[in-house]
Design a protein around this motif. Structure first.
Motif, PDB file in Angstrom:
ATOM      1  N   THR A  71     -24.233 -45.327   6.673  1.00  0.00           N
ATOM      2  CA  THR A  71     -25.594 -46.455   5.966  1.00  0.00           C
ATOM      3  C   THR A  71     -25.299 -47.840   6.761  1.00  0.00           C
ATOM      4  N   ALA A  72     -26.091 -48.351   7.159  1.00  0.00           N
ATOM      5  CA  ALA A  72     -25.996 -49.721   7.623  1.00  0.00           C
ATOM      6  C   ALA A  72     -26.605 -50.720   7.077  1.00  0.00           C
ATOM      7  N   THR A  73     -26.170 -52.029   6.989  1.00  0.00           N
ATOM      8  CA  THR A  73     -26.893 -53.135   6.717  1.00  0.00           C
ATOM      9  C   THR A  73     -26.917 -54.335   7.368  1.00  0.00           C
ATOM     10  N   ASP A  74     -28.138 -54.687   7.853  1.00  0.00           N
ATOM     11  CA  ASP A  74     -28.227 -55.823   8.608  1.00  0.00           C
ATOM     12  C   ASP A  74     -27.967 -57.198   7.909  1.00  0.00           C
ATOM     13  N   MET A  75     -26.760 -57.770   8.175  1.00  0.00           N
ATOM     14  CA  MET A  75     -26.441 -58.907   7.650  1.00  0.00           C
ATOM     15  C   MET A  75     -27.275 -60.136   7.740  1.00  0.00           C
ATOM     16  N   ASP A  76     -28.162 -60.355   8.731  1.00  0.00           N
ATOM     17  CA  ASP A  76     -28.903 -61.073   9.024  1.00  0.00           C
ATOM     18  C   ASP A  76     -29.943 -61.352   8.098  1.00  0.00           C
ATOM     19  N   THR A  77     -30.422 -60.427   7.703  1.00  0.00           N
ATOM     20  CA  THR A  77     -31.825 -60.015   6.821  1.00  0.00           C
ATOM     21  C   THR A  77     -31.323 -59.696   5.324  1.00  0.00           C
ATOM     22  N   MET A  78     -30.028 -59.636   5.225  1.00  0.00           N
ATOM     23  CA  MET A  78     -29.516 -59.245   3.481  1.00  0.00           C
ATOM     24  C   MET A  78     -29.953 -60.441   2.450  1.00  0.00           C
ATOM     25  N   LYS A  79     -30.587 -60.160   1.412  1.00  0.00           N
ATOM     26  CA  LYS A  79     -30.803 -61.171   0.512  1.00  0.00           C
ATOM     27  C   LYS A  79     -29.508 -61.204  -0.322  1.00  0.00           C
TER      28      LYS A  79
END
Length: 111
Positions: free
Chosen positions: A97-105
């Protein structure tokens, strides 16, 4: 030039076909790979417990934003496979699973 985003990726898998020697090595190092040591790094942080059933790697992957989370996840899985093969450790069932840290709310507490 494409925009680069940092992704936090968790790669999970199960140990498979571990030899007696590799089991002994993993158990001897289990304290170095527990919950307290888990962190996201470019090199990857391996975590597992004494049951030697499953494991996880945590990575920071910097990738083109246009390629999305799928590419970041694929890059992290490739890194995990390379590390596991280099260590001579058997594995199966990798998923990530990946999370984009620049678009994370980020939800901030209201006062």
């Amino acid at each position: 030039m494409a925009t680069q985003h940092p992704y936090r990726v968790i790669v999970r898998g199960k140990w498979d076909g571990l030899t007696a020697g590799s089991r002994a090595k993993l158990l001897a190092e289990v304290d170095e790979h527990g919950l307290a040591q888990m962190q996201f790094t470019p090199e990857g942080s391996l975590a597992y417990d004494t049951a030697l059933h499953s494991f996880s790697y945590r990575y920071v992957i910097v990738s083109d934003a246009a390629d999305g989370e799928e590419m970041a996840a694929a890059l992290a899985e490739d890194k995990a496979e390379t590390a596991l093969r280099a260590a001579g450790l058997g594995y199966r069932d990798l998923r990530s699973t990946a999370t984009d840290m620049d678009t994370m709310k980020i939800n901030r507490k209201s006062r």
